[in-house]
Design a protein around this motif. Sequence first.
Motif, PDB file in Angstrom:
ATOM      1  N   TYR A 184       0.823  -1.207   0.000  1.00 31.27           N
ATOM      2  CA  TYR A 184       0.000   0.000   0.000  1.00 31.27           C
ATOM      3  C   TYR A 184       0.862   1.265   0.000  1.00 31.27           C
ATOM      4  O   TYR A 184       1.927   1.309   0.630  1.00 31.27           O
ATOM      5  N   ALA A 185       0.367   2.292  -0.684  1.00 37.84           N
ATOM      6  CA  ALA A 185       0.942   3.625  -0.532  1.00 37.84           C
ATOM      7  C   ALA A 185       0.633   4.082   0.894  1.00 37.84           C
ATOM      8  O   ALA A 185      -0.349   3.633   1.499  1.00 37.84           O
ATOM      9  N   PHE A 230       9.043  10.146  11.012  1.00 29.15           N
ATOM     10  CA  PHE A 230       9.810   9.001  11.505  1.00 29.15           C
ATOM     11  C   PHE A 230      10.672   8.398  10.398  1.00 29.15           C
ATOM     12  O   PHE A 230      11.868   8.150  10.584  1.00 29.15           O
ATOM     13  N   VAL A 231      10.069   8.160   9.232  1.00 26.89           N
ATOM     14  CA  VAL A 231      10.800   7.505   8.146  1.00 26.89           C
ATOM     15  C   VAL A 231      11.903   8.408   7.593  1.00 26.89           C
ATOM     16  O   VAL A 231      13.002   7.938   7.266  1.00 26.89           O
ATOM     17  N   LYS A 232      11.632   9.709   7.501  1.00 24.29           N
ATOM     18  CA  LYS A 232      12.676  10.631   7.038  1.00 24.29           C
ATOM     19  C   LYS A 232      13.890  10.588   7.971  1.00 24.29           C
ATOM     20  O   LYS A 232      15.039  10.595   7.509  1.00 24.29           O
ATOM     21  N   THR A 233      13.627  10.550   9.259  1.00 27.92           N
ATOM     22  CA  THR A 233      14.727  10.469  10.226  1.00 27.92           C
ATOM     23  C   THR A 233      15.477   9.157  10.075  1.00 27.92           C
ATOM     24  O   THR A 233      16.712   9.121  10.100  1.00 27.92           O
ATOM     25  N   TYR A 274      17.757  -0.281   1.097  1.00 27.41           N
ATOM     26  CA  TYR A 274      17.854   0.033   2.524  1.00 27.41           C
ATOM     27  C   TYR A 274      16.666  -0.522   3.311  1.00 27.41           C
ATOM     28  O   TYR A 274      16.835  -1.216   4.308  1.00 27.41           O
ATOM     29  N   ILE A 275      15.440  -0.200   2.871  1.00 26.44           N
ATOM     30  CA  ILE A 275      14.240  -0.716   3.538  1.00 26.44           C
ATOM     31  C   ILE A 275      13.738  -1.914   2.735  1.00 26.44           C
ATOM     32  O   ILE A 275      13.184  -1.766   1.651  1.00 26.44           O
ATOM     33  N   LYS A 276      13.956  -3.114   3.256  1.00 25.51           N
ATOM     34  CA  LYS A 276      13.563  -4.313   2.529  1.00 25.51           C
ATOM     35  C   LYS A 276      12.048  -4.497   2.525  1.00 25.51           C
ATOM     36  O   LYS A 276      11.454  -4.876   1.512  1.00 25.51           O
ATOM     37  N   GLN A 323       9.650   1.418  -1.472  1.00 27.01           N
ATOM     38  CA  GLN A 323      10.294   2.424  -2.312  1.00 27.01           C
ATOM     39  C   GLN A 323       9.790   3.809  -1.997  1.00 27.01           C
ATOM     40  O   GLN A 323      10.563   4.771  -1.951  1.00 27.01           O
ATOM     41  N   GLU A 324       8.484   3.943  -1.753  1.00 23.74           N
ATOM     42  CA  GLU A 324       7.923   5.240  -1.365  1.00 23.74           C
ATOM     43  C   GLU A 324       8.541   5.705  -0.061  1.00 23.74           C
ATOM     44  O   GLU A 324       8.859   6.897   0.104  1.00 23.74           O
TER      45      GLU A 324
END
Length: 239
Positions: A27-28, A198-201, A214-216, A233-234
């Motif tokens: 999901y996006a 959170f994800v940007k950090t 990086y994020i599997k 990927q998003e």
Amino acid sequence: FIAEKYMSKNSKRFNELLKKVDSSKTYAISEAIDTVKTLASAKFDETIEIALSLNVDPRHADQMIRGSVVLPSGTGKSVRVAVIAKDDKASEAEAAGADIVGSDELIEEIQKGNINFDVLIATPNLMGLVGKVGRILGPKGIMPNPKTGTVTMDVAQAVKNAKGGQVNFRVDKQGNIHAGLGKVSFTKEQILDNVNSFVKTLNKHKPATAKGKYIKSAAISLTMSPSIALDSQELMDLK
């Protein structure tokens, strides 16, 4: 990640929730939040949880990802903060709203097993004192650490961060990270802001030595719900 205990005790309800999730797709973020809000079924305000599998090897010191982020919308939780400080710094902590402030006497209480706080902050000059209770605090995940901003001379800001929605994260031995990012009662915009922040950090902590994707994989869920797979990927594109 899926609430196994909940599923075993309430399989009928859990299976009904599963019908709302398309397990064949990722999901996006926006759609995932819309969907996860439909999964609320508990009698309490469930936590929005995120779980990520990172392509890192924590056995290497430069790939041991650890840090903190202050969520823009907060966590929705009431946090009790203790500060180990003396003199002026103790006064600053009290003025900033710390629930417990002390030094030797606070260490003695911790040694007795009296841990009436969720976050512990300490000034650098007193970390030798804190070391006496490291074996107690470490397993509980509340040992002060410079990487999470809990070892600092700016105790006032640290207290405000902890009270205002700071989330600490640390990769486990398998390269996974879990965090609570708010409550299901939050608006979609509040949850989205928290997830993005959170994800940007997390992306900023990507080791230069980490190769490949990086994020599997990643997913969000509620405390008592199935998980919803996210488009990794998003997530990696968030800067």
